[in-house]
Scaffold this motif. Structure first.
Motif, short mmCIF file in Angstrom:
data_model
loop_
_atom_site.label_atom_id
_atom_site.label_comp_id
_atom_site.label_asym_id
_atom_site.label_seq_id
_atom_site.Cartn_x
_atom_site.Cartn_y
_atom_site.Cartn_z
N ALA A 66 8.69 75.20 135.41
CA ALA A 66 8.73 73.96 136.18
C ALA A 66 9.55 72.86 135.70
N VAL A 67 10.39 72.47 136.51
CA VAL A 67 11.05 71.36 135.86
C VAL A 67 10.67 70.11 136.95
N TYR A 68 10.64 69.12 136.58
CA TYR A 68 10.61 67.81 137.53
C TYR A 68 11.57 66.70 137.25
N THR A 69 11.82 66.27 138.50
CA THR A 69 13.25 65.48 138.37
C THR A 69 12.99 64.31 139.63
N ALA A 70 13.78 63.23 139.24
CA ALA A 70 13.97 62.18 140.29
C ALA A 70 15.16 61.78 140.15
N ASP A 71 16.30 62.37 140.45
CA ASP A 71 17.71 61.99 140.38
C ASP A 71 18.47 62.98 139.48
N CYS A 72 17.79 63.22 138.30
CA CYS A 72 18.51 64.55 137.40
C CYS A 72 18.78 65.56 138.28
#
Ligand code: ZN
Length: 206
Positions: A66-72
């Motif tokens: 999993a990867v978590y982002t907020a604009d990336c």
């Protein structure tokens, strides 16, 4: 739910793109994500989170990454011949460090077999930066802001696509989910909200 045309061709793969945390498998492995270029191999017993790591690769089945982002840019990788899946966290720093290219090269197998999915991120009309940040990108991914003098707009999706094309990955193996996190209220955007909420993307071999 964002669909990937590329990943939907592979029934052995399950995935989620920019979903809420509760839709991520509970056994998913993630990295600490520190905007660097460290890549980790995930084994059967690897525990989550993996310290100081932004890219994950595994051959294990039923071991979601999993990867978590907020604009990336969240990046999902799949190599169907050798059955390798991967996730990459590519913010502007990781993109400038070419973490996607390095993650694919780390496998030492022909890059052309990879499928690369770039998920929702801040779009090139919204990602305004100063000159110092803009200089870290190829000029083909940067344009001057019309709104503010001395500011620049960077296309993170294109910068990551270019890394794939340099590896001679065919365009037909690259997919971009062109949804802007900053403009889409139901997605997390750090620049818009300055909050801890994140969009989660994950991939696994069934
Ligand atoms: Zn936008």
């Amino acid at each position: 739910m964002h669909k990937s045309k590329l990943l939907d061709q592979f029934p052995e793969i399950s995935y989620g793109i920019a979903v809420p945390a509760e839709l991520v498998p509970t056994n998913a492995v993630r990295g600490e994500q520190v905007h660097k270029e460290t890549i980790a191999w995930v084994g059967e017993h690897t525990e989550s989170p993996i310290a100081r790591t932004d890219a994950l690769l595994t051959r294990e089945k039923a071991k979601p990454l999993a990867v978590y982002t907020a604009d990336c840019v969240p990046v999902l990788l799949y190599e169907p011949k050798r059955r390798i899946v991967g996730t990459v966290h590519a913010g502007w720093r990781g993109t400038a460090l070419e973490i996607v290219r390095k993650s694919i090269e780390a496998l030492k197998c022909p890059p052309k077999d990879f499928r690369v999915i770039l998920g929702p991120a801040i779009c090139p009309n919204c990602f305004e930066v100063g000159a110092e940040v803009s200089r870290q990108f190829d000029p083909s991914c940067v344009r001057e802001s019309e709104k503010e003098e001395g500011k620049f707009l960077v296309d993170l999706w294109q910068a990551n696509i270019n890394q794939c094309l340099e590896l001679e990955i065919p365009e037909s193996h690259i997919e971009v989910i062109r949804v802007c996190t900053f403009e889409t209220q139901k997605l997390a955007s750090f620049r818009r909200d300055h909050s801890d909420s994140r969009n989660f993307s994950w991939i696994a071999q069934k």
